[in-house]
Each structure stands twice: as structure tokens, then as C-alpha cells.
Design a protein around this motif. Structure first.
Motif, PDB file in Angstrom:
ATOM      1  N   ASP A  70       0.805  -1.225   0.000  1.00  0.00           N
ATOM      2  CA  ASP A  70       0.000   0.000   0.000  1.00  0.00           C
ATOM      3  C   ASP A  70       0.840   1.279   0.000  1.00  0.00           C
ATOM      4  OD1 ASP A  70      -2.396  -1.414  -0.002  1.00  0.00           O
ATOM      5  OD2 ASP A  70      -2.374  -1.612   2.178  1.00  0.00           O
ATOM      6  N   ALA A  71       2.128   1.172  -0.289  1.00  0.00           N
ATOM      7  CA  ALA A  71       3.009   2.346  -0.285  1.00  0.00           C
ATOM      8  C   ALA A  71       2.430   3.444  -1.172  1.00  0.00           C
ATOM      9  CB  ALA A  71       4.400   1.961  -0.762  1.00  0.00           C
ATOM     10  N   GLY A  72       2.388   4.662  -0.631  1.00  0.00           N
ATOM     11  CA  GLY A  72       1.875   5.813  -1.370  1.00  0.00           C
ATOM     12  C   GLY A  72       0.383   6.011  -1.252  1.00  0.00           C
ATOM     13  N   ARG A  73      -0.288   5.096  -0.621  1.00  0.00           N
ATOM     14  CA  ARG A  73      -1.738   5.218  -0.440  1.00  0.00           C
ATOM     15  C   ARG A  73      -2.042   5.856   0.913  1.00  0.00           C
ATOM     16  NH1 ARG A  73      -4.947   1.962  -4.096  1.00  0.00           N
ATOM     17  NH2 ARG A  73      -3.545   1.031  -5.603  1.00  0.00           N
ATOM     18  N   VAL A  74      -3.211   6.445   1.006  1.00  0.00           N
ATOM     19  CA  VAL A  74      -3.607   7.222   2.173  1.00  0.00           C
ATOM     20  C   VAL A  74      -4.510   6.393   3.088  1.00  0.00           C
ATOM     21  CG1 VAL A  74      -4.895   9.280   2.897  1.00  0.00           C
ATOM     22  CG2 VAL A  74      -3.424   9.373   0.895  1.00  0.00           C
ATOM     23  N   TRP A  75      -4.348   6.579   4.392  1.00  0.00           N
ATOM     24  CA  TRP A  75      -5.235   5.970   5.385  1.00  0.00           C
ATOM     25  C   TRP A  75      -5.789   7.070   6.292  1.00  0.00           C
ATOM     26  CZ3 TRP A  75      -3.853   7.090  10.310  1.00  0.00           C
ATOM     27  CH2 TRP A  75      -2.525   7.414  10.553  1.00  0.00           C
ATOM     28  N   PHE A  76      -6.901   6.788   6.941  1.00  0.00           N
ATOM     29  CA  PHE A  76      -7.572   7.747   7.833  1.00  0.00           C
ATOM     30  C   PHE A  76      -8.011   7.057   9.111  1.00  0.00           C
ATOM     31  CE2 PHE A  76      -8.931   8.399   3.438  1.00  0.00           C
ATOM     32  CZ  PHE A  76      -8.452   9.671   3.197  1.00  0.00           C
ATOM     33  N   ASN A  77      -8.024   7.797  10.208  1.00  0.00           N
ATOM     34  CA  ASN A  77      -8.775   7.382  11.393  1.00  0.00           C
ATOM     35  C   ASN A  77     -10.159   7.969  11.205  1.00  0.00           C
ATOM     36  OD1 ASN A  77      -6.714   6.055  12.648  1.00  0.00           O
ATOM     37  ND2 ASN A  77      -6.423   7.556  14.264  1.00  0.00           N
ATOM     38  N   LEU A  78     -11.170   7.130  11.264  1.00  0.00           N
ATOM     39  CA  LEU A  78     -12.542   7.582  11.036  1.00  0.00           C
ATOM     40  C   LEU A  78     -13.391   7.368  12.279  1.00  0.00           C
ATOM     41  CD1 LEU A  78     -13.147   6.074   7.484  1.00  0.00           C
ATOM     42  CD2 LEU A  78     -12.613   8.445   8.056  1.00  0.00           C
ATOM     43  N   LYS A  79     -14.384   8.224  12.416  1.00  0.00           N
ATOM     44  CA  LYS A  79     -15.398   8.045  13.453  1.00  0.00           C
ATOM     45  C   LYS A  79     -16.751   8.253  12.787  1.00  0.00           C
ATOM     46  CE  LYS A  79     -15.167  12.852  15.046  1.00  0.00           C
ATOM     47  NZ  LYS A  79     -14.952  13.733  16.174  1.00  0.00           N
ATOM     48  N   ASP A  80     -17.813   7.867  13.470  1.00  0.00           N
ATOM     49  CA  ASP A  80     -19.144   8.064  12.918  1.00  0.00           C
ATOM     50  C   ASP A  80     -19.356   9.544  12.614  1.00  0.00           C
ATOM     51  OD1 ASP A  80     -19.675   5.373  13.104  1.00  0.00           O
ATOM     52  OD2 ASP A  80     -20.685   5.537  15.042  1.00  0.00           O
ATOM     53  N   TYR A  81     -20.070   9.823  11.560  1.00  0.00           N
ATOM     54  CA  TYR A  81     -20.291  11.197  11.099  1.00  0.00           C
ATOM     55  C   TYR A  81     -20.981  12.033  12.170  1.00  0.00           C
ATOM     56  CZ  TYR A  81     -21.807  15.085   8.190  1.00  0.00           C
ATOM     57  OH  TYR A  81     -22.017  16.333   7.672  1.00  0.00           O
ATOM     58  N   ASP A  82     -20.430  13.226  12.414  1.00  0.00           N
ATOM     59  CA  ASP A  82     -20.993  14.102  13.439  1.00  0.00           C
ATOM     60  C   ASP A  82     -21.369  15.483  12.896  1.00  0.00           C
ATOM     61  OD1 ASP A  82     -18.478  15.228  13.084  1.00  0.00           O
ATOM     62  OD2 ASP A  82     -17.766  14.763  15.093  1.00  0.00           O
ATOM     63  N   GLY A  83     -21.485  15.593  11.581  1.00  0.00           N
ATOM     64  CA  GLY A  83     -21.838  16.871  10.969  1.00  0.00           C
ATOM     65  C   GLY A  83     -23.335  17.034  10.789  1.00  0.00           C
ATOM     66  N   ASP A  84     -23.704  18.096  10.070  1.00  0.00           N
ATOM     67  CA  ASP A  84     -25.126  18.400   9.899  1.00  0.00           C
ATOM     68  C   ASP A  84     -25.652  18.097   8.495  1.00  0.00           C
ATOM     69  OD1 ASP A  84     -23.787  20.410   8.600  1.00  0.00           O
ATOM     70  OD2 ASP A  84     -24.782  22.057   9.637  1.00  0.00           O
ATOM     71  N   GLN A  85     -24.882  17.374   7.679  1.00  0.00           N
ATOM     72  CA  GLN A  85     -25.313  17.002   6.325  1.00  0.00           C
ATOM     73  C   GLN A  85     -25.145  15.497   6.110  1.00  0.00           C
ATOM     74  OE1 GLN A  85     -26.546  18.649   3.658  1.00  0.00           O
ATOM     75  NE2 GLN A  85     -26.663  20.615   4.653  1.00  0.00           N
ATOM     76  N   PRO A  86     -25.863  14.653   6.857  1.00  0.00           N
ATOM     77  CA  PRO A  86     -25.708  13.209   6.652  1.00  0.00           C
ATOM     78  C   PRO A  86     -26.184  12.785   5.263  1.00  0.00           C
ATOM     79  CG  PRO A  86     -27.558  13.662   8.090  1.00  0.00           C
ATOM     80  CD  PRO A  86     -26.882  14.975   7.841  1.00  0.00           C
ATOM     81  N   LEU A  87     -25.450  11.865   4.666  1.00  0.00           N
ATOM     82  CA  LEU A  87     -25.782  11.410   3.315  1.00  0.00           C
ATOM     83  C   LEU A  87     -26.134   9.930   3.267  1.00  0.00           C
ATOM     84  CD1 LEU A  87     -22.966  13.312   1.389  1.00  0.00           C
ATOM     85  CD2 LEU A  87     -25.350  13.995   1.698  1.00  0.00           C
ATOM     86  N   LYS A  88     -25.979   9.212   4.363  1.00  0.00           N
ATOM     87  CA  LYS A  88     -26.254   7.776   4.390  1.00  0.00           C
ATOM     88  C   LYS A  88     -27.686   7.513   3.937  1.00  0.00           C
ATOM     89  CE  LYS A  88     -26.022   3.679   7.273  1.00  0.00           C
ATOM     90  NZ  LYS A  88     -25.676   3.145   8.596  1.00  0.00           N
ATOM     91  N   GLY A  89     -27.808   6.552   3.020  1.00  0.00           N
ATOM     92  CA  GLY A  89     -29.109   6.172   2.497  1.00  0.00           C
ATOM     93  C   GLY A  89     -29.487   6.880   1.209  1.00  0.00           C
ATOM     94  N   LYS A  90     -28.779   7.939   0.856  1.00  0.00           N
ATOM     95  CA  LYS A  90     -29.088   8.672  -0.374  1.00  0.00           C
ATOM     96  C   LYS A  90     -28.412   7.993  -1.565  1.00  0.00           C
ATOM     97  CE  LYS A  90     -29.589  13.185   1.862  1.00  0.00           C
ATOM     98  NZ  LYS A  90     -30.978  13.456   1.651  1.00  0.00           N
ATOM     99  N   THR A  91     -29.012   8.151  -2.730  1.00  0.00           N
ATOM    100  CA  THR A  91     -28.474   7.608  -3.970  1.00  0.00           C
ATOM    101  C   THR A  91     -28.118   8.765  -4.884  1.00  0.00           C
ATOM    102  OG1 THR A  91     -29.844   5.636  -3.743  1.00  0.00           O
ATOM    103  CG2 THR A  91     -28.962   6.081  -5.933  1.00  0.00           C
ATOM    104  N   PHE A  92     -26.955   8.657  -5.535  1.00  0.00           N
ATOM    105  CA  PHE A  92     -26.473   9.725  -6.407  1.00  0.00           C
ATOM    106  C   PHE A  92     -26.100   9.150  -7.767  1.00  0.00           C
ATOM    107  CE2 PHE A  92     -25.582  11.093  -2.090  1.00  0.00           C
ATOM    108  CZ  PHE A  92     -26.090  12.382  -2.098  1.00  0.00           C
ATOM    109  N   ASP A  93     -26.382   9.894  -8.813  1.00  0.00           N
ATOM    110  CA  ASP A  93     -25.967   9.528 -10.163  1.00  0.00           C
ATOM    111  C   ASP A  93     -24.540  10.049 -10.336  1.00  0.00           C
ATOM    112  OD1 ASP A  93     -25.852   8.703 -12.766  1.00  0.00           O
ATOM    113  OD2 ASP A  93     -27.041  10.366 -13.551  1.00  0.00           O
ATOM    114  N   TYR A  94     -23.624   9.373  -9.684  1.00  0.00           N
ATOM    115  CA  TYR A  94     -22.225   9.800  -9.639  1.00  0.00           C
ATOM    116  C   TYR A  94     -21.366   8.658 -10.149  1.00  0.00           C
ATOM    117  CZ  TYR A  94     -17.833  11.648  -7.802  1.00  0.00           C
ATOM    118  OH  TYR A  94     -16.560  12.131  -7.686  1.00  0.00           O
ATOM    119  N   LYS A  95     -20.875   8.828 -11.369  1.00  0.00           N
ATOM    120  CA  LYS A  95     -20.090   7.783 -12.003  1.00  0.00           C
ATOM    121  C   LYS A  95     -18.655   8.262 -12.179  1.00  0.00           C
ATOM    122  CE  LYS A  95     -24.037   5.886 -14.373  1.00  0.00           C
ATOM    123  NZ  LYS A  95     -25.135   6.690 -14.812  1.00  0.00           N
TER     124      LYS A  95
END
Length: 114
Positions: A70-95
Motif C-alpha cells: 500500500d506504499a503511497g496510499r492514504v489511510w484515515f482514522n474515522l469516526k461516525d459522522y458528526d456533521g449536519d449534512q448526513p448522506l447515508k441512504g441517499k443515492t447519487f448519479d455519480y459515475k
């Protein structure tokens, strides 16, 4: 106009279990760490078949793998989303062929499939 950027992780397989999903989304993505840092990206979504299956916030750390497969690839420490724009469950026409991309939130919302 909202210029908040979202990091979109497109998964090619459905992952069962919240912990396994979070582990997969947090590791080994080919994206420039400076892009994430300089554009102040903190909102990360996991997409499977154009549907958001998880919302996260980048927690206190992110970095590059320096060696190994995985050299050169990025990793993150993540936590459950705590913002005011949740997107879980939405579908997007994003290809896109790239599994890790960023998008301005307002532009992404214009692609929502209702």
C-alpha cells in the motif's frame, strides 16, 4: 453556496458489519493527502452501487503508507459522522472510475436520485 468538499469512497463489494466497513473505508486509498488536508475535507462517505452506505468524519489522524503493497496510499482514522449534512441512504448519479474522489457537497446534492 456551500463549498464543503466530501471524500467519496466507491466500493466494488458490499461489506457486512459496521466495523469491517469502517476498517475498509479507512485504509489504503490512492488520493493525494495534500488534497484532503488543504481542502479541509473531513466528511467521508462510502458508496456502493451509487448509494451511500456509510457516513464518517476524519478523526484525529491521516497519513501515507511508506512501504509494502500500500506504499503511497492514504489511510484515515474515522469516526461516525458528526456533521449536519448526513448522506447515508441517499443515492447519487455519480459515475467515476476512480474509487477515491472529492466533490463539492452542493454539486453532489444536485446529482441525488429521488
Amino acid at each position: 453556496m456551500n463549498t464543503e468538499r466530501v471524500l467519496i469512497i466507491k466500493l466494488n463489494e458490499h461489506i457486512e458489519g459496521e466495523q469491517k466497513l469502517k476498517e475498509r473505508v479507512s485504509s489504503a486509498w490512492k488520493i493525494n493527502l495534500d488534497t484532503v488536508y488543504k481542502k479541509n475535507i473531513t466528511h467521508v462517505v462510502a458508496m456502493y452501487h451509487q448509494q451511500v452506505i456509510a457516513d464518517y468524519t476524519i478523526d484525529d489522524q491521516m497519513g501515507y503508507y511508506l512501504t509494502g503493497d500500500d506504499a503511497g496510499r492514504v489511510w484515515f482514522n474515522l469516526k461516525d459522522y458528526d456533521g449536519d449534512q448526513p448522506l447515508k441512504g441517499k443515492t447519487f448519479d455519480y459515475k467515476t472510475a476512480n474509487p477515491a474522489t472529492t466533490k463539492i457537497l452542493s454539486e453532489l446534492m444536485e446529482l441525488e436520485v429521488k
